[in-house]
Design an enzyme around this catalytic site. Structure first.
Site, PDB file in Angstrom:
ATOM      1  CB  THR A 225      -0.744  -0.087   1.412  1.00  0.00           C
ATOM      2  OG1 THR A 225      -1.352   0.653   1.450  1.00  0.00           O
ATOM      3  CG2 THR A 225      -0.262   0.044   2.413  1.00  0.00           C
ATOM      4  CG  ASP A 226      -0.906   5.180  -1.288  1.00  0.00           C
ATOM      5  OD1 ASP A 226      -2.007   4.463  -0.346  1.00  0.00           O
ATOM      6  OD2 ASP A 226      -1.790   5.847  -1.853  1.00  0.00           O
ATOM      7  CD  GLU A 227      -3.424   3.676   4.298  1.00  0.00           C
ATOM      8  OE1 GLU A 227      -3.136   3.783   5.663  1.00  0.00           O
ATOM      9  OE2 GLU A 227      -4.321   3.464   3.998  1.00  0.00           O
TER      10      GLU A 227
ATOM     11  CE1 TYR B  26      -3.599  -2.480   5.760  1.00  0.00           C
ATOM     12  CE2 TYR B  26      -3.282  -0.173   4.637  1.00  0.00           C
ATOM     13  CZ  TYR B  26      -3.278  -1.338   4.598  1.00  0.00           C
ATOM     14  OH  TYR B  26      -3.001  -2.221   3.214  1.00  0.00           O
TER      15      TYR B  26
ATOM     16  CE  LYS C 265      -0.130  -4.650   2.623  1.00  0.00           C
ATOM     17  NZ  LYS C 265      -0.656  -5.712   2.165  1.00  0.00           N
TER      18      LYS C 265
END
Ligand code: NAD
Ligand code: DAU
Length: 353
Positions: A130-132, A156, A160
């Site tokens: 993810t970009d997060e 989260y 990741k």
């Protein structure tokens, strides 16, 4: 092997692979948590090369068995806990599945593949991220590139980021052919109605409040899920081992603007006067640690592999709203646990192996 294939993105990936490569043998490995739903795959579940295995990626021995049994030579890893709000309430589950689950899968692939006469030759371990992991951007500019340092804020995104590091460690330490992609916010059919877009469509339909966090000024970069699935197919086949690619739509929206557009589209498709549901918008307490802005620069993927998003946002949003309005049973089932009964009917307690 596709992990998490009964989830939102995973089910679109499986459909894309079956359609584009009808000769493939594809094994969907999914634990079927609340977010996994075999109904998402009804139209392709009888495809000749498709198999389903209910298994937990944290179960190392079971994953080893599956890799051996099907002679798995490629893994597209999507299985994860994916909802930021849940991670704030229950971080342990996120560390368990996303970090330990990914590590267990890496180790299973490593031990099975290293034992083969041709070793890693022709093998791929592809991790969907993810970009997060990059943290948050200021409101006034900049993009995440593949060189942006990791700075996760939520449990989260921390889980990741950690799993991404393990994947790189397996590439750098053991020479495992690994690829990672970091994608922006997906939307489209089959997304569990806890995420912004499907939750709000369902709430508009039932005249329920639309809880916008904070002032609604946070920015997300939205990509139609089938465009992501197409990118995954392309990267799996043509990506460089050891590479990271960002995937995004260059499609930034402030939450409040997106919600107003969603209200407009949904009201129109429901035959309500335009703006009828705007009074449902309710500003509520902000998400803890809420990242202000995400924006992905996917130039590398376009330049190297020729990928670009195909759908304009309003077109994708209209397709999505139509799908949810046409599939009220799906929403009812996933929110009531009905699909678990469907699983029992289809597969009983039988182990598929
Ligand atoms: P999802 O929550 O809809 O689906 C997750 C799937 O993983 C479910 O089918 C679930 O049953 C399965 N699963 C969970 N724990 C498992 C376990 N221990 N063993 C086996 N299966 C398990 O998620 P999604 O939105 O489809 O996201 C898929 C992947 O893409 C995730 O890795 C997520 O981090 C990543 N991602 C998502 C987005 C997005 O906008 N949704 C964007 C970028 C990256
Ligand atoms: O950026 C990629 C990520 O996008 C993925 O890695 C995650 O798996 C996926 O869930 C998604 O994370 P977000 O937190 O951005 O998605 P969500 O739909 O939960 O929220 C989108 C934005 O809307 C975010 O700024 C929070 C806000 N929001 C969300 C909900 C559920 C609200 O204002 N109200 C809500 O009720």
């Amino acid at each position: 092997m596709v992990t998490g294939g009964a989830g939102f993105i995973g089910s679109h990936v499986i459909r894309t692979l079956i359609n584009n490569h009808p000769d493939y043998r594809i094994v969907n490995v999914d634990k079927l948590t609340y977010a996994g739903n075999l109904e998402n795959l009804r139209d392709v579940e009888n495809a000749s090369g498709y198999r389903f295995e209910r298994a937990d990626i944290c179960d190392y021995n079971r994953i080893c068995e599956i890799i051996d049994h099907y002679s798995i030579d490629g893994i597209i890893h999507l299985a994860a806990e994916s909802h930021v709000d849940r991670s704030i309430v229950d971080p342990f589950t996120f560390a368990h599945t996303n970090v330990m689950g990914t590590l267990s899968l890496l180790q299973a692939a490593r031990t099975r593949w290293e034992a083969l006469p041709d070793g890693y030759n022709g093998k791929t371990f592809y991790h969907i991220s993810t970009d997060e992991v990059y943290g948050a951007l200021p409101a006034d500019g900049g993009f995440f590139t593949e060189e942006t340092p990791y700075s996760p804020h939520s449990p989260y995104s921390a889980s990741k980021a950690s799993s991404d590091h393990f994947v790189r460690a397996y590439h750098d330490t053991y020479g495992m052919p690994c690829i990672i992609t970091n994608c922006s916010n997906n939307y489209g059919p089959n997304q569990f109605p806890e995420k912004l877009i499907p939750l709000f469509i369902n709430n508009i339909l039932h005249h329920r409040p639309l809880p916008v966090y904070g002032a609604g000024l946070n920015v997300r970069d939205w990509l139609y899920v089938e465009d992501h699935a197409r990118a995954i197919d392309l990267v799996f086949h043509n990506g460089r081992a050891g590479a990271t690619y960002n995937i995004g739509g260059f499609n930034e929206w402030r939450n409040i603007d997106l919600v107003r557009l969603l209200v407009k589209v949904t009201d129109r498709l429901l035959g309500r006067p335009e703006g009828d549901s705007l009074p449902l918008i309710t500003f509520v307490t902000d998400r803890k640690g809420h990242d202000l802005r995400y924006a992905i620069d996917s130039t590398l993927l376009s330049r190297e592999l020729g990928w670009t998003p195909s759908l304009q946002f309003e077109e994708g949003l209209e397709k999505t709203v139509r799908w949810y309005l046409d599939n009220p049973e799906w929403v009812g089932n996933v929110t009531s646990g009905e699909y678990q009964k469907y699983y029992e009917t289809m597969y009983g307690s039988r182990k598929n192996l």
